[in-house]
Motif scaffolding. Structure first.
Motif, PDB file in Angstrom:
ATOM      1  N   THR A   1       1.057  -1.390   0.306  1.00 42.92           N
ATOM      2  CA  THR A   1      -0.075   0.015  -0.069  1.00 42.92           C
ATOM      3  C   THR A   1       0.433   1.216   0.491  1.00 42.92           C
ATOM      4  O   THR A   1       0.655   2.585   0.374  1.00 42.92           O
TER       5      THR A   1
ATOM      6  N   TYR B   1      -6.123  -0.591   8.856  1.00 37.54           N
ATOM      7  CA  TYR B   1      -7.096   1.311   8.691  1.00 37.54           C
ATOM      8  C   TYR B   1      -7.634   1.310   9.429  1.00 37.54           C
ATOM      9  O   TYR B   1      -7.771   0.537   9.963  1.00 37.54           O
TER      10      TYR B   1
ATOM     11  N   CYS C   1     -11.639   2.854  11.109  1.00 37.33           N
ATOM     12  CA  CYS C   1     -13.282   2.253  10.515  1.00 37.33           C
ATOM     13  C   CYS C   1     -13.578   2.469  11.506  1.00 37.33           C
ATOM     14  O   CYS C   1     -13.566   2.948  13.017  1.00 37.33           O
TER      15      CYS C   1
ATOM     16  N   ILE D   1     -14.619   1.160   6.509  1.00 34.93           N
ATOM     17  CA  ILE D   1     -13.484   1.767   6.455  1.00 34.93           C
ATOM     18  C   ILE D   1     -13.082   2.938   6.054  1.00 34.93           C
ATOM     19  O   ILE D   1     -13.362   3.434   4.758  1.00 34.93           O
TER      20      ILE D   1
ATOM     21  N   TYR E   1      -9.947   4.325   4.272  1.00 33.89           N
ATOM     22  CA  TYR E   1      -9.188   4.043   3.645  1.00 33.89           C
ATOM     23  C   TYR E   1      -7.604   5.359   3.157  1.00 33.89           C
ATOM     24  O   TYR E   1      -6.819   5.524   2.736  1.00 33.89           O
TER      25      TYR E   1
ATOM     26  N   TYR F   1      -7.868   6.846   5.933  1.00 37.23           N
ATOM     27  CA  TYR F   1      -6.641   6.403   7.387  1.00 37.23           C
ATOM     28  C   TYR F   1      -5.951   5.720   6.779  1.00 37.23           C
ATOM     29  O   TYR F   1      -6.622   4.664   7.587  1.00 37.23           O
ATOM     30  N   ILE F   2      -4.358   5.241   7.024  1.00 36.60           N
ATOM     31  CA  ILE F   2      -3.976   3.926   7.339  1.00 36.60           C
ATOM     32  C   ILE F   2      -2.584   4.021   8.431  1.00 36.60           C
ATOM     33  O   ILE F   2      -2.586   4.971   8.072  1.00 36.60           O
TER      34      ILE F   2
END
Length: 660
Positions: free
Chosen positions: A569, A608, A610, A616, A618, A620-621
């Protein structure tokens, strides 16, 4: 003791029934005049309850005809004193019921009522009302063209000839005072077995006063079938404690030195276990008083029986059957057999010899059945009616009639339907149709698998028919199934034979094809969301599934391989590959499918943020990681058996991405 009723069908208007007319070919009119003519054999024995003329008398007739082809065509005919009755009948099939000497016109009755009709009497003398005995007959015939339908009237009574005496050694010491028939039926069914089931159906005849030491007397008795008592094995056990409650017996009273004596003699087919008194049969009962507590009885009887006779014979085909003179306690007695050919143009042999009509042939009785072979052959088509008469030394006559027809056989016709499908290992439906004009019998059908391999079934897929075995089938269409196990030409042979000896071969020819079983495989891959609080991890997975669309006939080893690639990612992303791995599974007749999760990567996935609903974000990893991005080097191999009757067709692998 038989009376014959001849049913003569005429094809043109006639006056009386003075001669027999037979015409070949179909009748064009819709109605045909029918003449009923009554014949009675002579009975010349001197010591009878009725005279010879009275015993054979037919004073009135009630005829009931029921048409089996059409409603509203039933007929009731009453005749008082006339031996010749003519009535026009519609072409069709009929059942005929005849009641003779009822003493009145019984009127119209439905078939069920006629079948249960009975003669009821209040006394012995009522059986002989008008000096005539009750008779009946039942037969079936078809009105198509001029023909003769013989009908035999049978008395619904038995005749008992009693010869009672005291042993010579006891003459003067024992005297007889009376004899009485007890428990005689007061009701006799015309067309069914008669067995009184209650005491209200029984009467006692008046006592016969006796003086001296003997009695010779004949009397009539309605049929009384009370069965057998197997536990009775000797004449001494045949008493009131063991006999059926409603069995008919003769109560004999006597005296000896001022002491009253009672003897009870039960009637039946023998003097041990049988208590049946049958209609239209003559019994001679010799009873000898041989002691104050002993009476010896001896039952003599005679009956004429005719063996099986077919309904149709082909020209020049020999009709073979037997006459049986069945006697009891008459061994050594001489009877005279005569025959008369009423219809027909063939030759008759009795015991292998030819005799002219009305020639007396001596027959010596045995205890049991004296078999007399009968053979008849005729070249021309036409009806056959032969009357047989057997007479004892007293002039008492027993009669039987043989009836049949000679006709050129119509051919057997038959066919088989085509298979809708020709694949092996499936129950393939087809039909066999059979027919033969003017033939009512069954066909013997031999079933053979001449070429090919497999199993034949009749009617259902569980009723297997072994090759070479035979079925008994009526005319019509019959269902068969064939489950083949070999590709190529297959021949199922049906050899059809009728009772006239005709044979026809019918072949089912088919080229069997391989059974195709489709095998489908699928790889499903993607990510699996795993939520814990406000944190969601994306794991990677691969699933494998394989299945047969229909159950396989064999065990199928399966080998499959799969590799995959993953992507990070991070930006820019990086990728890495996972090498291909080999796996194995098995499909079988009892296990049509297989499923497994081949890969589940739960340690390299990204994390991530949630929300509380598991959605989720995505953007905000929380932690970078790898997810599956594709499959590589996937193969599926199915090991196929060496069986030419089936092929396993494998579709290309299906690959589906599914993020869960």
């Amino acid at each position: 003791m038989k009376t014959h009723l001849l049913l003569i069908l005429w094809a043109a208007t006639i006056c009386g029934c003075s001669k027999l007319v037979h015409t070949e070919g179909p009748q064009t009119a819709t109605e045909i005049p029918v003449c009923f003519q009554v014949e009675c054999p002579s009975l010349d024995e001197p010591a009878k309850a009725l005279s010879d003329a009275q015993e054979k008398t037919v004073k009135d007739l009630n005829l009931y005809l029921y048409c089996k082809n059409a409603a509203g065509k039933d007929e009731h005919i009453y005749s008082a004193g006339s031996a010749n009755i003519t009535r026009k009948l519609t072409v069709g099939d009929y059942d005929l019921f005849v009641i003779a000497n009822a003493g009145a016109d019984l009127g119209n009755m439905p078939r069920t009522q006629v079948e249960q009709s009975a003669r009821t009497v209040g006394s012995e003398s009522a059986l002989e009302t008008g000096s005539a005995l009750p008779l009946s007959a039942k037969t079936s015939f078809s009105v198509k063209a001029a023909m003769t339908v013989p009908v035999t009237l049978r008395r619904i009574v038995a005749r008992i000839d009693l010869k009672l005496s005291v042993a010579a050694a006891l003459a003067g010491r024992i005297t007889l005072s009376s004899a009485q028939v007890v428990s005689a039926p007061n009701t006799g069914l015309y067309f069914a077995d008669n067995a009184p089931a209650s005491d209200g159906k029984l009467i006692n005849y008046p006592k016969i006063a006796l003086t001296g030491s003997s009695l010779t007397r004949s009397f009539y008795l309605l049929e009384n079938l009370q069965g057998k008592v197997p536990s009775i094995t000797s004449q001494t056990q045949r008493d009131r404690t063991k006999a059926p409650a409603r069995a008919t017996y003769i109560h004999i009273e006597g005296q000896a030195s001022g002491k009253k004596l009672d003897y009870y003699v039960y009637l039946g087919e023998n003097t041990t276990d049988d208590f049946n008194v049958r209609r239209n049969k003559r019994y001679t009962l010799n009873a000898v008083v041989s002691g104050e507590n002993t009476i010896d009885t001896r039952v003599s009887s005679a009956e004429l029986q005719l063996g099986a006779v077919g309904a149709l014979y082909a020209p020049n085909q020999t009709l073979s059957t037997t006459l049986a003179l069945v006697t009891q306690n008459n061994a050594g007695e001489t009877y005279q057999l005569k025959y008369r050919l009423y219809e027909g143009s063939g030759t008759l042999k009795i015991n292998g010899q030819s005799y002219a009509q009305d020639t007396p042939i001596s027959i010596t009785a045995v205890n049991g059945a004296k078999q007399i072979p009968i053979a008849y052959t005729q070249a021309a088509a036409g009806n056959v009616r032969i009357g047989f008469t057997v007479t004892d030394r007293y002039g008492y006559a027993l009669t039987k009639e043989l009836t049949t027809a000679y006709k050129a056989n119509n051919p057997i016709t038959g066919s088989v339907s085509n298979f809708i499908n020709k694949e092996c290992h499936k129950n393939q439906y087809f039909t066999l149709s059979l027919s033969e004009k003017d033939y009512a019998g069954k066909f013997s059908v031999k079933c053979e698998l001449v070429k090919g391999a497999g199993t034949l079934y009749y009617n259902t897929t569980t009723n297997a028919v072994a090759s070479g075995s035979s079925l008994s089938l009526a005319a019509g269409t019959h269902t068969f199934y064939y489950n083949g196990t070999q590709v190529g030409e297959t021949v199922i042979r049906f050899t059809v034979t009728d009772t006239n000896g005709q044979t026809k071969t019918i072949d089912q020819n088919v080229t069997m094809e391989r059974l195709t079983i489709y095998v489908r495989s699928k790889f499903t891959w993607g990510t699996q969301k795993v939520v814990s609080g406000n944190e969601a991890r994306l794991d990677s997975y691969i699933e494998f599934e394989i299945r047969c669309e229909t159950p396989p006939l064999h065990t199928l080893p399966v080998m499959y391989k799969v590799g995959y690639s993953m992507v990070n990612t991070m930006v820019p992303p990086t990728t890495k590959g996972k090498p291909s791995q080999t796996y194995n599974c098995t499909l079988s007749p009892s296990s049509l499918s297989f499923w497994t999760r081949v890969v589940y990567n739960d340690y390299e996935g990204p994390k991530y943020y949630c929300d509380s609903y598991g959605n989720i974000n995505y953007s905000y990893i929380l932690l970078h990681g790898y997810t599956i991005s594709g499959l590589a080097l996937t193969t599926v191999e199915v090991t196929r058996p060496d069986d030419p009757s089936v092929q396993y067709y494998c579709y290309g692998q299906e690959m589906v991405r599914l993020d869960k």
